[in-house]
Design an enzyme around this catalytic site. Structure first.
Site: not given
Ligand code: ZN
Lengths: 386, 135
Positions: A287, A337
């Site tokens: 992440y 994103y």
């Protein structure tokens, strides 16, 4: 491997874009349609619906999705939020399938933070402590939180801006090998240093993109998946970890600032279930909301020791040809994103194979790490060898 | 300048601003276990006691980290860039880290570990914010 082994049988993704003319609901529907088609299924084949537990319930609720598709839900669930939720989606499938509640589940996640006025920052207004004690000091955005972490980490461990730049540059190279990446221009280390500083020491190039888009995955038992349209990708293990600290406090008050304790907990659980070690992992999708957070997760997942992340990146190599390719689609920094749900999709694609120049050689096992401070989720996926 | 959020829904927040208005920095302290916590909670997160009281610190703080903000994440600050957000600690309130602005002279030379002292600033909504300057 037990008869309850879960597999990912279908994936769907909208083409990520900064601003979509479509609503988030329409994007989610498009992603689910694509995932069903990928698996070769009809809505009547789905009997469980899963999302994250915070963002989707207030934007594209599961009951609405069920109504749109005519899903007859026998299982319905959502836990954690964002990245940790996407990486732990198979926990729901394991639970539902092993208890006979449902046999085939769809997970979805998406955001419209490119279009939505509050963007990614509005999320933190949920927290009263932040609103009262941080916002009046102009401390309102994730780049600022991670800037505090990055400067402190530089102070303690001698990290340099060039070390962070190397992460951004490497992931950009990978992003250019993916046809749908939002970032389309090459980035040199010089380009990185020329990138605008937003909250020092972090630059625009240290920060994730902003995206409108959605992804969906179809999960079912390995046995059923073997009769579906795609080669099944096995869920070898899944884990969730966290620490007792709230979103109010996690960026500033956590005792081990610059650490993500949930990452180790989640990883150990997932490895134990999978019966593998980190040295068996051929690639990882971590992440990378910021360069610094990617580096911290390399350490906290356990690929190297605390303080050694930059040296690990230099010596191991995290590009497609490196010894541990990380964020092979360009990640949140250079692909899109969508808070890490696209990492799951990319891991499945790598394990299905045939990605051309983007393909990790001999990819057998991949790890997906999803961060939603303080929560962390890990999914370990593997190819199916019957 | 954004406005401080009124804390009707979180009365445990009020003490900070009451003390700030009187020119003091204070944090919630538990009389049962003797520890500070931050942000304020209805019960001590260490021992769950409700025997909490605000305890003043002497003032000086140490810079744990800081960032110079050059982008208007908060649109109301667009005309006031750059500004410095600091995270500071107090020798007499272990475990507390305060988000603040570091203001005044010498910011270009600001370093982790520097000592800073409080500056009290009246907000337009009547609250008192606590900033810090280099000692
Ligand atoms: Zn206590």
């Amino acid at each position: 491997m037990s008869s309850q082994t879960v597999a990912i049988a279908g994936i769907g993704a909208t083409r990520p874009t900064r601003r979509s003319p479509k609503s988030l609901r329409a994007l989610v529907v498009e992603a689910i349609e694509a995932a069903l088609a990928d698996a070769g299924l009809e809505p009547s084949d789905i009997d469980g619906v899963v999302s994250d537990g915070l963002v989707m319930p207030t934007t594209v609720p599961r009951d609405w999705v069920a109504a749109q598709f005519g899903f007859q839900r026998r299982y319905d669930g959502g836990m954690s939020f964002g990245g940790a939720a996407s990486a732990t989606a198979p926990l729901h499938a394991q639970l539902a399938i092993s208890h006979g509640l449902a046999h085939t589940l769809v997970y979805y996640f998406g955001v419209d933070w490119g279009t939505r006025a509050s963007g990614p920052y509005g999320f933190h207004d949920l927290y009263a402590g932040k609103m009262t004690f941080e916002k009046p000091h102009g401390f309102t955005g994730q780049p600022q939180y991670f800037a505090l972490w990055a400067r402190r980490y530089m102070h303690e461990f001698g990290l340099t801006e060039a070390d962070l730049g190397q992460i951004a540059v490497t992931q950009r190279q990978s992003a250019l090998l993916h046809p749908d990446s939002q970032a389309t221009r090459p980035m040199s280390l010089g380009d990185y240093f020329a990138s605008r500083v937003v909250s020092d020491p972090l630059r625009v190039a240290d920060c994730c993109l902003i995206t409108d888009g959605a992804c969906a995955i179809v999960m079912t038992s390995l046995e059923r998946a073997r009769d579906m349209a795609q080669p099944p990708i096995r869920v070898l293990g899944t884990g969730f970890g966290s620490e007792p600290i709230s979103g109010d406090d996690v960026f500033t008050q956590a005792g081990g600032m610059m650490r993500i304790p949930g990452a180790r907990i989640a990883t150990e659980r997932a490895l134990q279930q999978a019966g593998v070690t980190l040295s068996d992992v051929d690639f990882a999708e971590l992440y990378d909301c910021f360069t610094i957070s990617c580096l911290l997760q390399i350490e906290d997942v356990g690929f190297c020791k605390r303080g050694e992340g930059a040296a690990f990146i230099r010596e191991t190599g995290i590009g497609i040809d490196g010894r541990l390719p990380i964020n092979t689609h360009g990640g949140l920094l250079s692909h899109s994103y969508l808070l890490g749900v696209e990492h799951v999709v990319e891991a499945v694609r790598q394990l299905r194979g045939n990605l051309g120049a983007r393909q990790v050689a001999n990819a057998e096992i991949g790890l997906v790490g999803g961060l939603s401070n303080p929560d962390y989720g890990v999914m370990i996926l593997g190819r199916d060898h019957r | 300048m954004s406005t401080t959020v009124a804390s009707e829904a979180n009365p445990e927040f009020d003490g900070f601003f009451t003390h700030a208005a009187a020119g003091h920095v204070a944090f919630p302290h538990c009389r049962a276990c003797g520890r500070f916590h931050w942000y304020p909670m209805p019960r001590c997160p260490h021992c769950r006691s409700i025997d909490l009281a605000w305890r003043r610190v002497s003032g000086p703080a140490t810079v744990l980290s800081f960032t110079r903000v050059l982008h208007p994440f908060d649109p109301s600050r667009a005309g006031a860039l750059p500004y410095v957000v600091g995270l500071v600690t107090f020798a007499d309130a272990p475990g507390v880290r305060l988000v603040t602005n570091i203001v005044g002279a010498g910011l270009d030379a600001l370093r982790i570990g520097d000592t800073v002292t409080p500056v009290f600033r009246a907000e337009t909504d009547g609250h008192t914010a606590v900033d810090f300057k280099r000692a």
